[in-house]
Design a protein around this motif. Structure first.
Motif, mmCIF file in Angstrom:
data_model
loop_
_atom_site.group_PDB
_atom_site.id
_atom_site.type_symbol
_atom_site.label_atom_id
_atom_site.label_comp_id
_atom_site.label_asym_id
_atom_site.label_seq_id
_atom_site.Cartn_x
_atom_site.Cartn_y
_atom_site.Cartn_z
ATOM 1 N N UNK A 19 0.853 -1.177 0.000
ATOM 2 C CA UNK A 19 0.000 0.000 0.000
ATOM 3 C C UNK A 19 0.892 1.231 0.000
ATOM 4 N N UNK A 20 0.761 2.074 -1.017
ATOM 5 C CA UNK A 20 1.583 3.275 -1.122
ATOM 6 C C UNK A 20 0.677 4.495 -1.189
ATOM 7 N N UNK A 21 0.772 5.346 -0.198
ATOM 8 C CA UNK A 21 -0.019 6.569 -0.183
ATOM 9 C C UNK A 21 0.501 7.500 -1.275
ATOM 10 N N UNK A 22 -0.417 8.033 -2.083
ATOM 11 C CA UNK A 22 -0.026 8.752 -3.293
ATOM 12 C C UNK A 22 -0.679 10.137 -3.335
ATOM 13 N N UNK A 23 -0.353 10.919 -2.332
ATOM 14 C CA UNK A 23 -0.826 12.296 -2.290
ATOM 15 C C UNK A 23 0.313 13.190 -1.797
ATOM 16 N N UNK A 24 1.448 13.175 -2.489
ATOM 17 C CA UNK A 24 2.646 13.846 -1.973
ATOM 18 C C UNK A 24 2.482 15.352 -1.804
ATOM 19 N N UNK A 25 1.598 15.975 -2.582
ATOM 20 C CA UNK A 25 1.412 17.424 -2.465
ATOM 21 C C UNK A 25 0.841 17.814 -1.106
ATOM 22 N N UNK A 26 0.227 16.851 -0.398
ATOM 23 C CA UNK A 26 -0.325 17.102 0.934
ATOM 24 C C UNK A 26 0.365 16.219 1.974
ATOM 25 N N UNK A 27 1.595 15.830 1.703
ATOM 26 C CA UNK A 27 2.337 14.870 2.556
ATOM 27 C C UNK A 27 1.450 13.678 2.869
ATOM 28 N N UNK A 28 0.718 13.238 1.831
ATOM 29 C CA UNK A 28 -0.092 12.017 1.890
ATOM 30 C C UNK A 28 -1.167 12.040 2.971
ATOM 31 N N UNK A 29 -1.693 13.232 3.280
ATOM 32 C CA UNK A 29 -2.811 13.324 4.224
ATOM 33 C C UNK A 29 -3.974 12.480 3.703
ATOM 34 N N UNK A 30 -4.638 11.776 4.607
ATOM 35 C CA UNK A 30 -5.656 10.807 4.189
ATOM 36 C C UNK A 30 -7.054 11.408 4.234
ATOM 37 N N UNK A 31 -7.867 11.039 3.238
ATOM 38 C CA UNK A 31 -9.284 11.381 3.238
ATOM 39 C C UNK A 31 -10.087 10.082 3.316
ATOM 40 N N UNK A 32 -11.404 10.203 3.315
ATOM 41 C CA UNK A 32 -12.242 9.024 3.527
ATOM 42 C C UNK A 32 -12.074 8.005 2.403
ATOM 43 N N UNK A 33 -11.879 8.470 1.153
ATOM 44 C CA UNK A 33 -11.699 7.525 0.050
ATOM 45 C C UNK A 33 -10.401 6.742 0.198
ATOM 46 N N UNK A 34 -9.339 7.389 0.689
ATOM 47 C CA UNK A 34 -8.071 6.692 0.920
ATOM 48 C C UNK A 34 -8.226 5.652 2.022
ATOM 49 N N UNK A 35 -8.940 6.031 3.077
ATOM 50 C CA UNK A 35 -9.202 5.092 4.173
ATOM 51 C C UNK A 35 -9.949 3.868 3.652
ATOM 52 N N UNK A 36 -10.983 4.107 2.874
ATOM 53 C CA UNK A 36 -11.772 2.983 2.355
ATOM 54 C C UNK A 36 -10.965 2.115 1.401
ATOM 55 N N UNK A 37 -10.107 2.731 0.621
ATOM 56 C CA UNK A 37 -9.274 1.964 -0.304
ATOM 57 C C UNK A 37 -8.313 1.051 0.461
ATOM 58 N N UNK A 38 -7.709 1.569 1.523
ATOM 59 C CA UNK A 38 -6.809 0.733 2.327
ATOM 60 C C UNK A 38 -7.572 -0.396 3.003
#
Length: 362
Positions: A19-38
């Motif tokens: 699992x690689x967080x892919x939001x580098x412009x926000x230092x990979x801050x998580x939103x609900x869609x990222x949580x659900x994907x993980x």
């Protein structure tokens, strides 16, 4: 659960689910869609015989994860969309518990900034790797909030009174102090992380993840928190926040990166209500039976802050939105925080519970 997000890269290769967080412009801050994907990936890999371990990392060299998307949370709070805020936290807390209870080894590369929600998706893993670039913190009191994502559970188990110190101040830990405080296990040079990831895939002998990481582990010099621990333990044993501040004021100044006067100066900038709630939360978490119980306590506090108190939205405004660093806390002083307010916070129950009787998220 079939949920994907382009902000979470999912791959399965050579027995490793990555699992690689892919939001580098926000230092990979998580939103609900990222949580659900993980969550969806972990659910899919749970009984997959071809997945022997899970590896979490992030895109970019700034950090694994700066936390939750607090700008969006503030927008929901200001608009009165409290249900949306609680929905995010329910998903996030289920992810934290899933990682803690996962039947496969869960390896987290906590390189760079790993704070708040970033701690929640990494420090509950079974193999937690930090580097010389790691900067770990639970900085919620800076925004008028209280440590969550199981942070009170983790900090409640730190040595001595370091948990109170870290929870109240939001002080940033380097690699050595993160290991001391129980939020990480191994220190590996950042340049060696690709080699470690490759070793986890190729199953170099020795074969267990912890044994493999030890091949790359480098002993680090004690960090500034460890060096300051004697007087930190003394100061943060105070029964109340006011007593902690008084002990800090009475202490002689020390050498080092962390001093009593510097810590006092940080604390007096924090939201008085958040400090009082946080102190009780960490100490209560020491008596709780498991992470799920701590998450349930934190969820009630989240709902209370969001639905009844102005400090969280104001803190996010001051620190993240307007960046004037001049929050107007309510109450403005510790004298304005009465015990009834703290009792009310811990008695509060969200309209939708975190766990059902069977222990599953609704």
């Amino acid at each position: 659960m079939h949920v994907t997000s382009d902000r979470v890269l999912r791959a399965r290769r050579n027995g490793v689910g990555r699992l690689t967080l892919n939001r580098p412009e926000a230092i990979n801050a998580v939103d609900i869609d990222m949580v659900r994907s993980m969550l969806a990936a972990l659910d899919a890999w749970r009984d997959d015989a071809d997945v022997h371990l899970v590896l979490l990392d992030g895109v970019g060299d700034r950090g694994l994860c700066a936390g939750g998307d607090v700008r969006l949370l503030r927008e929901h709070i200001v608009a009165g969309r409290f249900d949306a805020v609680e929905e995010f936290f329910r998903g996030e807390y289920l992810l934290n518990a899933t990682i803690d209870e996962y039947p496969r080894p869960f390896v987290a590369f906590m390189d760079g900034v790993t704070m708040g929600g970033g701690i929640g998706i990494s420090a509950h893993g079974s193999v937690r790797v930090v580097t010389e670039r790691s900067r770990l913190a639970m900085p919620e009191t800076r925004i008028g909030f209280t440590p969550d994502v199981g942070g009170t559970w983790l900090l409640g188990r730190a040595p001595g009174r370091l948990g109170e110190f870290l929870a109240l101040t939001g002080w940033t830990m380097g690699a050595a102090d993160a290991i001391l405080c129980g939020l990480a296990d191994h220190a590996v040079p950042a340049a060696h992380l690709p080699d470690l990831a490759h070793a986890l895939e190729t199953r170099a002998d020795p074969a267990t993840p912890n044994e493999l990481v030890l091949l790359f582990d480098e002993t680090m010099e004690p960090g500034p928190i460890e060096r300051a621990r004697p007087w930190i333990d003394e100061a943060f044993a105070g029964e109340t926040v006011a007593e902690i501040l008084e002990r800090l004021r009475a202490m002689p100044e020390t050498d080092g990166e962390i001093t009593p006067s510097a810590v006092h100066a940080e604390l007096v900038q924090r939201a008085p209500l958040a400090l009082a709630v946080t102190l009780r939360a960490v100490r209560r978490a020491r008596e709780l039976p498991d992470l799920r119980a701590a998450l349930a306590q934190e969820y009630g506090l989240v709902s209370w802050f969001v639905r009844t108190q102005p400090d969280m939205a104001e803190g996010i405004r001051a620190q993240v939105v307007d960046k004037d660093r001049s929050p107007r806390w309510n109450p403005a002083t510790l004298e304005g925080v009465v015990d009834d307010m703290i009792d009310e916070a811990f008695a509060h129950r969200a309209p939708v519970p975190l766990w059902t009787d069977e222990g599953e998220e609704r």
